[in-house]
Scaffold this motif. Sequence first.
Motif, short mmCIF file in Angstrom:
data_model
loop_
_atom_site.label_atom_id
_atom_site.label_comp_id
_atom_site.label_asym_id
_atom_site.label_seq_id
_atom_site.Cartn_x
_atom_site.Cartn_y
_atom_site.Cartn_z
N VAL A 40 -21.46 53.27 -19.63
CA VAL A 40 -21.51 51.81 -19.62
C VAL A 40 -22.87 51.34 -20.16
CG1 VAL A 40 -21.57 49.78 -18.11
CG2 VAL A 40 -19.91 51.60 -17.69
N ASP A 41 -22.84 50.40 -21.10
CA ASP A 41 -24.11 49.84 -21.59
C ASP A 41 -24.21 48.33 -21.43
OD1 ASP A 41 -22.33 49.01 -23.51
OD2 ASP A 41 -23.18 50.22 -25.13
N GLN A 42 -23.16 47.72 -20.88
CA GLN A 42 -23.18 46.31 -20.53
C GLN A 42 -22.87 46.21 -19.04
OE1 GLN A 42 -23.99 43.82 -22.68
NE2 GLN A 42 -24.34 45.37 -24.26
N PHE A 43 -23.70 45.49 -18.29
CA PHE A 43 -23.61 45.56 -16.84
C PHE A 43 -23.20 44.23 -16.19
CE2 PHE A 43 -26.53 48.76 -18.34
CZ PHE A 43 -26.06 49.91 -17.71
N ASP A 44 -22.73 43.28 -16.99
CA ASP A 44 -22.37 41.98 -16.42
C ASP A 44 -20.94 41.94 -15.90
OD1 ASP A 44 -21.48 42.27 -19.00
OD2 ASP A 44 -21.58 40.13 -19.46
N ASP A 45 -20.06 42.83 -16.40
CA ASP A 45 -18.68 42.86 -15.92
C ASP A 45 -18.18 44.29 -15.91
OD1 ASP A 45 -16.17 42.29 -15.04
OD2 ASP A 45 -15.66 40.88 -16.63
N ILE A 46 -18.74 45.07 -15.02
CA ILE A 46 -18.40 46.49 -14.93
C ILE A 46 -16.95 46.68 -14.50
CG2 ILE A 46 -18.84 48.58 -13.55
CD1 ILE A 46 -21.83 47.83 -13.68
N LEU A 47 -16.44 45.80 -13.66
CA LEU A 47 -15.06 45.94 -13.19
C LEU A 47 -14.07 45.86 -14.35
CD1 LEU A 47 -13.35 46.34 -10.65
CD2 LEU A 47 -13.15 43.86 -10.49
N GLN A 48 -14.31 44.94 -15.26
CA GLN A 48 -13.43 44.79 -16.42
C GLN A 48 -13.46 46.06 -17.27
OE1 GLN A 48 -11.47 42.16 -16.91
NE2 GLN A 48 -10.57 43.05 -18.76
N GLU A 49 -14.64 46.62 -17.46
CA GLU A 49 -14.74 47.85 -18.24
C GLU A 49 -14.06 49.01 -17.50
OE1 GLU A 49 -17.86 50.32 -21.00
OE2 GLU A 49 -18.44 48.43 -20.07
N PHE A 50 -14.22 49.05 -16.19
CA PHE A 50 -13.56 50.10 -15.40
C PHE A 50 -12.06 50.05 -15.61
CE2 PHE A 50 -11.20 51.13 -11.54
CZ PHE A 50 -11.59 52.45 -11.32
N MET A 51 -11.48 48.86 -15.58
CA MET A 51 -10.03 48.72 -15.73
C MET A 51 -9.59 49.14 -17.13
SD MET A 51 -8.80 47.94 -12.88
CE MET A 51 -7.12 47.58 -13.45
N GLY A 52 -10.45 48.92 -18.11
CA GLY A 52 -10.11 49.34 -19.46
C GLY A 52 -10.21 50.85 -19.65
#
Length: 232
Positions: A40-52
């Motif tokens: 992860v290199d963007q930390f403002d919406d980790i949940l969205q990245e997790f779901m992806g």
Amino acid sequence: MESAVRMNTKLKIMIIEDDASLAREIGLSLEKWQYEIVVVDQFDDILQEFMGVRPQLVLMDINLPCHDGFYWCSQIRQLSKVPVIYISSRDDDRDKIMAIAQGGDDYVEKPLRMELLRAKIEAMLRRTYEYKVRERIYLEAGLCYDYAVQSLYYLKQEIDLTKSERRLFARLVESRPDVVTRDELMMELWNTDEYVTDAALTTIISRLRTKLKSMCGTDVILTKKGQGYYIL
């Protein structure tokens, strides 16, 4: 029979660490051990990245921009039981207690010893994916539900579900073959701060049924008139 930990595809590990050099070092080490790595290199919406990404394991730092690791672990826990291992320079027992309280599964202190981290990862994956007989179940011919990532597959192709559809289907699977009332399904969504009306629930159920029938040709979600819904 193949190990559940070493399936046909590499297991995916998500690294949430704001020290880019350390994240890269961990990633390179884990890739040598045949894991697929997402950093992860963007930390403002980790949940969205997790779901992806939908990893099989998460390595989570505590000190992060925007929100700390405790916050993001609690958010992930609302959607998934994927194992989370904290990696942190904090060595206070209160932090370790907080880590577990927020849904973490293990805690590794920095500076990291890669062999120890590897051992903990492999032990966690064995416990999570080898020892759970419920990890994957077949509901219809070719229709498979994966408990670990709360995902649904038809003939190995993942069925695209919204957050609401995923929550409702998980509840129906966990309760099968018992009936789940409409009130219980609405509460399932309210528990994640997603308020829905009775009409909205009808729309979600109808849309989910249509998706499933278009994929596998049968009615997966059944109705018990005057009571609710169920899956056989």
